[in-house]
Design a protein around this motif. Structure first.
Motif, PDB file in Angstrom:
ATOM      1  N   SER A 260       0.858  -1.198   0.000  1.00 10.22           N
ATOM      2  CA  SER A 260       0.000   0.000   0.000  1.00 10.22           C
ATOM      3  C   SER A 260       0.890   1.242   0.000  1.00 10.22           C
ATOM      4  CB  SER A 260      -0.920   0.003   1.213  1.00 10.22           C
ATOM      5  OG  SER A 260      -0.182  -0.155   2.416  1.00 10.22           O
ATOM      6  N   PRO A 261       1.726   1.392  -1.027  1.00 10.37           N
ATOM      7  CA  PRO A 261       2.623   2.550  -1.076  1.00 10.37           C
ATOM      8  C   PRO A 261       1.851   3.832  -1.366  1.00 10.37           C
ATOM      9  CG  PRO A 261       2.710   1.379  -3.148  1.00 10.37           C
ATOM     10  CD  PRO A 261       1.840   0.552  -2.233  1.00 10.37           C
ATOM     11  N   ARG A 262       2.504   4.942  -1.144  1.00  6.14           N
ATOM     12  CA  ARG A 262       1.881   6.210  -1.496  1.00  6.14           C
ATOM     13  C   ARG A 262       1.829   6.378  -3.008  1.00  6.14           C
ATOM     14  NH1 ARG A 262       5.232   9.637   3.087  1.00  6.14           N
ATOM     15  NH2 ARG A 262       4.209   8.670   4.891  1.00  6.14           N
ATOM     16  N   LEU A 263       2.813   5.796  -3.711  1.00  4.78           N
ATOM     17  CA  LEU A 263       2.854   5.864  -5.172  1.00  4.78           C
ATOM     18  C   LEU A 263       3.188   4.500  -5.737  1.00  4.78           C
ATOM     19  CD1 LEU A 263       2.916   7.365  -7.910  1.00  4.78           C
ATOM     20  CD2 LEU A 263       5.330   7.891  -7.442  1.00  4.78           C
ATOM     21  N   TYR A 264       2.336   4.012  -6.634  1.00  6.89           N
ATOM     22  CA  TYR A 264       2.575   2.746  -7.343  1.00  6.89           C
ATOM     23  C   TYR A 264       2.621   3.063  -8.834  1.00  6.89           C
ATOM     24  CZ  TYR A 264       1.388  -1.575  -9.815  1.00  6.89           C
ATOM     25  OH  TYR A 264       1.370  -2.620 -10.707  1.00  6.89           O
ATOM     26  N   ILE A 265       3.663   2.593  -9.501  1.00  5.12           N
ATOM     27  CA  ILE A 265       3.780   2.753 -10.951  1.00  5.12           C
ATOM     28  C   ILE A 265       3.851   1.367 -11.565  1.00  5.12           C
ATOM     29  CG2 ILE A 265       5.120   3.724 -12.845  1.00  5.12           C
ATOM     30  CD1 ILE A 265       6.218   5.798 -10.932  1.00  5.12           C
ATOM     31  N   GLY A 283      -1.864   4.590  -2.631  1.00  4.54           N
ATOM     32  CA  GLY A 283      -2.369   5.951  -2.585  1.00  4.54           C
ATOM     33  C   GLY A 283      -2.642   6.523  -3.959  1.00  4.54           C
ATOM     34  N   THR A 284      -1.638   6.527  -4.822  1.00  3.31           N
ATOM     35  CA  THR A 284      -1.773   6.998  -6.205  1.00  3.31           C
ATOM     36  C   THR A 284      -1.253   5.913  -7.129  1.00  3.31           C
ATOM     37  OG1 THR A 284      -1.469   9.324  -5.557  1.00  3.31           O
ATOM     38  CG2 THR A 284      -1.097   8.774  -7.870  1.00  3.31           C
TER      39      THR A 284
END
Length: 324
Positions: A260-265, A283-284
């Motif tokens: 559950s990272p703040r940013l996943y790419i 998160g995003t």
């Protein structure tokens, strides 16, 4: 108000794992005293670590020792049960790792505790602890009231923002020794192999994750370059690990690591349901895929339709330029 125990997960050299600070921040909201639990497995907390814990609100650190290996879940569960009984704490907070979830299950059998796994919040309501968590691949938000006297809750990383306590000092360190039962000794640890250090953050607790899928065609070079520029971890889909393109410890999904990272790419990731189940709480979410109909775009906050071999070098170069 209830006193709480926080398991102080640490590396082999005694470095506190980042999600532990989140647990202490959450524990302060329960209103009681916060006790840290340090499994003495060869590494010891140094003065800097103790000062850090004190600033977050930990009043006492229990140095846990046993006459058997504390890396074994059965031994650690018995040791924690003994410490919970000795302190009278009503809650145990641990990070959501495979090992800790096994310990939580054993502890529930030993003590009759109510267990909630992969939580992202914890509050006291009407004298009961209520944990929040997402289920069904991150599509439902639930609240779970724990009705037993003892609560054991495992938390996903990046659930809360870490904040210092209003006042704090250096916590006391006290020893708590336990003797493992014959049942706990039935399993013996033959060998431990430390994972080679990559210089990147741990996948399960990283704030930024760049994941590669089938679209990489086995070459994770551009994925790793982008992750390094962002200071993130590298993940992968099941097909990428099954093909041997990257180790299985990088697999994200229902049968891999839940993040559950703040940013996943997601790079070349189609967005199959088993992968989405492990990252949809991010998160995003940014998706880069050449197929405009890829399911990953259904949940992405930002999407780029294009060839990853053209998009990633430009994105990485632009980020490097911003960083100077």
């Amino acid at each position: 108000m209830t006193d709480s125990l926080v398991l102080l997960d640490h590396t082999a050299d005694g470095t506190l794992r980042a999600p532990v600070r989140e647990l202490v921040t959450l524990a302060r909201g329960l209103g009681g005293a916060i006790h840290g639990v340090w499994a003495a497995d060869g590494a010891e907390p140094d003065a800097e670590t103790l000062a850090d814990l004190g600033a977050l609100g930990v009043s006492r650190v229990h140095r846990l020792t046993a006459d058997a290996d504390l890396h074994l879940s059965a031994v650690l569960a018995e040791a924690l049960a003994s410490l919970l009984d000795a302190t009278g704490a009503g809650a145990l907070l641990v990070t959501s790792t495979f090992e800790n979830k096994e310990v939580a299950a054993r502890l529930a059998v030993l003590t009759g505790a109510g267990v909630v796994t992969d939580a992202d919040g914890l509050v006291v309501e009407d004298g009961r602890l209520v944990a929040s968590k997402t289920v069904f691949a991150g599509t439902w938000n639930t609240r779970c009231a724990i009705t037993t006297p003892l609560a054991v809750v495992t938390f996903k990383a990046n659930s809360v923002a870490v904040s210092p306590a209003e006042s704090g000092g250096v916590p006391d360190v006290v020893d708590h020794a336990v003797a493992a039962s014959a049942a706990a000794r039935r399993v013996s640890l033959v060998e431990r192999t430390e994972r080679p250090a990559s210089g990147r953050p741990d996948l399960g607790s990283a704030h930024v994750v760049v994941a590669g899928g089938r679209g990489t065609e086995g070459d994770f070079t551009l994925v790793e370059e982008l992750a390094d520029v962002l200071g993130g971890a590298v993940g992968a889909t099941r097909v990428a690990t099954d093909e041997g393109w990257i180790g299985h410890d990088a697999q994200i999904g229902q049968t891999g690591v839940t993040i559950s990272p703040r940013l996943y790419i997601g790079v070349g990731v189609s967005g199959a349901v088993h992968h989405r189940g492990g990252m949809q709480a991010s998160g995003t979410i940014v998706a880069i895929n050449s197929d405009p109909d890829a399911p990953i775009f259904e949940i992405a906050d930002f999407g780029i339709v294009g060839d990853l071999n053209e998009v990633l070098p430009q994105l990485t170069a632009a980020l490097r330029a911003q960083q100077g």
